[in-house]
Design a protein around this motif. Sequence first.
Motif, PDB file in Angstrom:
ATOM      1  N   ALA A  54      -4.373  -2.080   1.977  1.00 39.52           N
ATOM      2  CA  ALA A  54      -3.777  -2.598   3.442  1.00 39.52           C
ATOM      3  C   ALA A  54      -4.948  -3.742   4.115  1.00 39.52           C
ATOM      4  O   ALA A  54      -4.667  -4.834   4.608  1.00 39.52           O
ATOM      5  CB  ALA A  54      -3.164  -1.939   4.205  1.00 39.52           C
ATOM      6  N   ALA A  55      -6.249  -3.111   4.267  1.00 37.58           N
ATOM      7  CA  ALA A  55      -6.935  -3.713   4.761  1.00 37.58           C
ATOM      8  C   ALA A  55      -7.835  -4.942   3.905  1.00 37.58           C
ATOM      9  O   ALA A  55      -8.304  -5.972   4.591  1.00 37.58           O
ATOM     10  CB  ALA A  55      -8.093  -2.914   5.561  1.00 37.58           C
ATOM     11  N   SER A  56      -7.278  -5.014   2.739  1.00 39.80           N
ATOM     12  CA  SER A  56      -7.793  -6.079   1.932  1.00 39.80           C
ATOM     13  C   SER A  56      -6.923  -6.980   1.627  1.00 39.80           C
ATOM     14  O   SER A  56      -6.789  -7.923   0.704  1.00 39.80           O
ATOM     15  CB  SER A  56      -8.270  -5.570   0.519  1.00 39.80           C
ATOM     16  N   PHE A  57      -5.512  -7.296   2.616  1.00 40.68           N
ATOM     17  CA  PHE A  57      -4.477  -8.160   2.265  1.00 40.68           C
ATOM     18  C   PHE A  57      -4.564  -9.218   3.583  1.00 40.68           C
ATOM     19  O   PHE A  57      -3.651  -9.542   4.038  1.00 40.68           O
ATOM     20  CB  PHE A  57      -3.150  -7.541   2.419  1.00 40.68           C
ATOM     21  N   GLY A  58      -5.755  -9.324   4.236  1.00 40.09           N
ATOM     22  CA  GLY A  58      -5.994 -10.267   5.204  1.00 40.09           C
ATOM     23  C   GLY A  58      -5.281 -11.857   4.938  1.00 40.09           C
ATOM     24  O   GLY A  58      -5.209 -12.121   3.789  1.00 40.09           O
ATOM     25  N   SER A  59      -5.097 -12.096   6.115  1.00 42.11           N
ATOM     26  CA  SER A  59      -4.534 -13.565   5.927  1.00 42.11           C
ATOM     27  C   SER A  59      -5.522 -14.598   6.794  1.00 42.11           C
ATOM     28  O   SER A  59      -5.241 -15.612   6.518  1.00 42.11           O
ATOM     29  CB  SER A  59      -3.119 -13.648   6.325  1.00 42.11           C
ATOM     30  N   PRO A 102       0.733  -1.575   0.210  1.00 39.03           N
ATOM     31  CA  PRO A 102      -0.009  -0.262  -0.033  1.00 39.03           C
ATOM     32  C   PRO A 102       0.914   1.229   0.026  1.00 39.03           C
ATOM     33  O   PRO A 102       0.463   2.195  -0.665  1.00 39.03           O
ATOM     34  CB  PRO A 102      -0.796  -0.207   1.214  1.00 39.03           C
ATOM     35  N   ILE A 103       1.876   1.180   0.480  1.00 37.81           N
ATOM     36  CA  ILE A 103       2.585   2.281   0.687  1.00 37.81           C
ATOM     37  C   ILE A 103       3.497   2.772  -0.586  1.00 37.81           C
ATOM     38  O   ILE A 103       3.479   3.696  -0.947  1.00 37.81           O
ATOM     39  CB  ILE A 103       3.758   2.310   1.858  1.00 37.81           C
ATOM     40  N   PHE A 104       3.784   1.501  -1.121  1.00 36.63           N
ATOM     41  CA  PHE A 104       4.408   1.688  -2.613  1.00 36.63           C
ATOM     42  C   PHE A 104       3.449   2.340  -3.375  1.00 36.63           C
ATOM     43  O   PHE A 104       3.658   2.987  -4.107  1.00 36.63           O
ATOM     44  CB  PHE A 104       4.551   0.139  -2.986  1.00 36.63           C
ATOM     45  N   PHE A 105       2.218   1.789  -3.527  1.00 35.44           N
ATOM     46  CA  PHE A 105       1.216   2.448  -4.124  1.00 35.44           C
ATOM     47  C   PHE A 105       0.821   3.775  -4.053  1.00 35.44           C
ATOM     48  O   PHE A 105       0.656   4.845  -4.946  1.00 35.44           O
ATOM     49  CB  PHE A 105      -0.194   1.594  -4.322  1.00 35.44           C
ATOM     50  N   LEU A 106       0.948   4.256  -2.760  1.00 33.51           N
ATOM     51  CA  LEU A 106       0.728   5.653  -2.355  1.00 33.51           C
ATOM     52  C   LEU A 106       1.977   6.490  -2.753  1.00 33.51           C
ATOM     53  O   LEU A 106       1.490   7.508  -3.395  1.00 33.51           O
ATOM     54  CB  LEU A 106       0.715   5.674  -1.093  1.00 33.51           C
ATOM     55  N   VAL A 107       3.024   5.983  -2.884  1.00 34.82           N
ATOM     56  CA  VAL A 107       4.101   6.842  -3.252  1.00 34.82           C
ATOM     57  C   VAL A 107       4.104   7.106  -4.774  1.00 34.82           C
ATOM     58  O   VAL A 107       4.312   8.138  -5.443  1.00 34.82           O
ATOM     59  CB  VAL A 107       5.603   6.402  -2.830  1.00 34.82           C
ATOM     60  N   VAL A 108       3.889   5.867  -5.656  1.00 38.28           N
ATOM     61  CA  VAL A 108       3.725   5.731  -7.027  1.00 38.28           C
ATOM     62  C   VAL A 108       2.591   6.644  -7.542  1.00 38.28           C
ATOM     63  O   VAL A 108       2.903   7.479  -8.327  1.00 38.28           O
ATOM     64  CB  VAL A 108       3.720   4.328  -7.469  1.00 38.28           C
ATOM     65  N   ASN A 109       1.558   6.601  -6.834  1.00 40.38           N
ATOM     66  CA  ASN A 109       0.427   7.169  -7.419  1.00 40.38           C
ATOM     67  C   ASN A 109       0.664   8.657  -6.981  1.00 40.38           C
ATOM     68  O   ASN A 109       0.462   9.547  -8.110  1.00 40.38           O
ATOM     69  CB  ASN A 109      -0.915   6.891  -6.671  1.00 40.38           C
ATOM     70  N   VAL A 110       1.092   9.028  -5.937  1.00 38.95           N
ATOM     71  CA  VAL A 110       1.119  10.595  -5.729  1.00 38.95           C
ATOM     72  C   VAL A 110       2.324  11.207  -6.707  1.00 38.95           C
ATOM     73  O   VAL A 110       2.364  12.210  -7.383  1.00 38.95           O
ATOM     74  CB  VAL A 110       1.368  10.830  -4.281  1.00 38.95           C
ATOM     75  N   GLY A 111       3.277  10.182  -6.785  1.00 39.79           N
ATOM     76  CA  GLY A 111       4.338  10.695  -7.749  1.00 39.79           C
ATOM     77  C   GLY A 111       4.071  10.917  -9.206  1.00 39.79           C
ATOM     78  O   GLY A 111       4.544  11.643 -10.020  1.00 39.79           O
ATOM     79  N   GLN A 112       2.966  10.028  -9.637  1.00 37.52           N
ATOM     80  CA  GLN A 112       2.573  10.371 -10.782  1.00 37.52           C
ATOM     81  C   GLN A 112       1.796  11.500 -11.248  1.00 37.52           C
ATOM     82  O   GLN A 112       1.547  12.139 -12.029  1.00 37.52           O
ATOM     83  CB  GLN A 112       1.810   9.023 -11.460  1.00 37.52           C
TER      84      GLN A 112
END
Lengths: 266, 251
Positions: B69-74, B29-39
């Motif tokens: 993140a909340a959708s990555f349940g195990s 999720p943090i990766f996507f946050l950084v990438v989306n904001v970066g783009q």
Amino acid sequence: MPLAVEAHQLVKRFSGRGGTVDAVRGVDLRVEEGEVFGFLGPNGAGKSTTVRMLTTLMTITSGTARVAGIDVSDEPDAARRGIGVALQEVGLDPRQTGRELLVLQARLFGSSASQAADRAQELLELVDLVDAADRRIKGYSGGMKRRLDLASALVHQPKVLFLDEPTTGLDPASRLTVWEEMRRINAQGTTVFLTTQYLEEADQLCSRLAIIDGGLIVREGTPVELKAELRRRRSLPQDPSLDDVFLDATGRTRERIAGQVQEVQG
Amino acid sequence: MTQYWVLGRRAIREVLRTPESLFPTVFIPIFFLVVNVGQAGRIFPAGATSFLKGQNYAAFQLPSALLLAASFGSAALYLVEDIEGGYFDKLRAAPVSRTAIVLGRLTAEAAKSVAISALIVLIALPFGISVASGILGFVLLLVLAAAWSVVYSGFVQLIALKSRSAAATQSGSLVFFPLLFLTPNFVPRDKLTHPMEIAATFNPVTYIMEALRSLILDDLDWTRIGRGFAVVAIAGVVMVALNVRAIRSYD
Ligand SMILES: Nc1ncnc2c1ncn2[C@@H]1O[C@H](COP(=O)(O)OP(=O)(O)O)[C@@H](O)[C@H]1O
Ligand SMILES: [Mg+2]
């Protein structure tokens, strides 16, 4: 006094994509309190399916079953309190320690935290797992897992203990330990319902037994009665072994089995 | 109640004993946050974009990260392990309320989600994001994200109970994923194209995302918050009921 296990015309039909399988086709059972009852049959005969129905783990297609006097489909939770079960495949959680598993199990059956801790310790001593108690189950050997599984079936001091092939795949020493355990549990008044493929096991332990084949009971009685019946019918010079009774009952002969083995080898 | 509690504790113990499973839940999720904001960050400058309410675009994107993140349940994968390993039968053979069996796992999932959401928000704070609704809003944010994790895990657990296979459960967990993206996750709903706007309006996840977003960008906006909570509450009750039913008829 109610019977420990009582089943009338028990039927289990599996319907799936591959068609329907009639795994159990009308089984009647009457097991007295305090018995060690043997439930024998070749692979696929319907032993495990019967045990799963009797222990509330599987729905019953038709027929009725009572364990310790309680109908397993009408009052599953009440029935579960009187039932201990160790299935053919051990059911353990590899991430817990042996002790954690037993404590959890005891608490699920209503013990307080301190009662559960005491009971766990008692059972660990009983099945000789005190040293391994605080290690994760993942690292246990097959025999240790089997013993822990047996212990977990005993947390609530069940009236009837179901053991589905408890010694299959065990080395001879572990097998003897499990036999001893079974005798001791039975001596304390617990009825034992034992399925097995080992006829020697049944001969050693069981006061009465039933042989199931193709979902139907084909023989029932004490080992002595069953042997005597076959001896009379075949006019044999001496008592046959339980193996012979089993082969006769399931329509398998030594020759045919030998033939099959040869075919496989050839 | 005791049963629910001991089963929940066991599930939490399970999560703590497989810490490696938590890493992707935080990282992706943090990766996507950084990438989306970066783009897209330059298209929506902080001062000149009214829907950002003075914050930067990362604040707008944060709810997507939390939902992801909340959708990555195990929970469901642990459940499949229990089923495959036979332990599930041991639980079923005990006189345990079937609801406790379902809720034990889901509660652990919620606890995990609270911890991870808090971590993600804390990581985001130094990048100029603030939670406009204050401490109460922050708590509501965590509770809402956790409630969504319960809904999502409940759904995947259902697949686990029906399929009893790890492979099917793993791929089944992706079925819900498109719902996360049929949302106003890049711009507010009224700025979406018309077909997307309709899709988003029918997607329940939209209302959870909008509630989370309002907690970050606005002060306490009870209408939005209420809608988000209503959606997770209904979905949560449905999922738990379906799970309990699946265990009752489990053969
Ligand atoms: N879940 C199931 N679905 C379909 N068929 C099954 C299922 N479980 C068992 N069977 C079939 O029912 C029959 C009896 O199986 P089982 O009771 O396991 O035999 P046993 O324990 O005596 O070896 C077998 O033919 C088996 O393939
Ligand atoms: Mg079997």
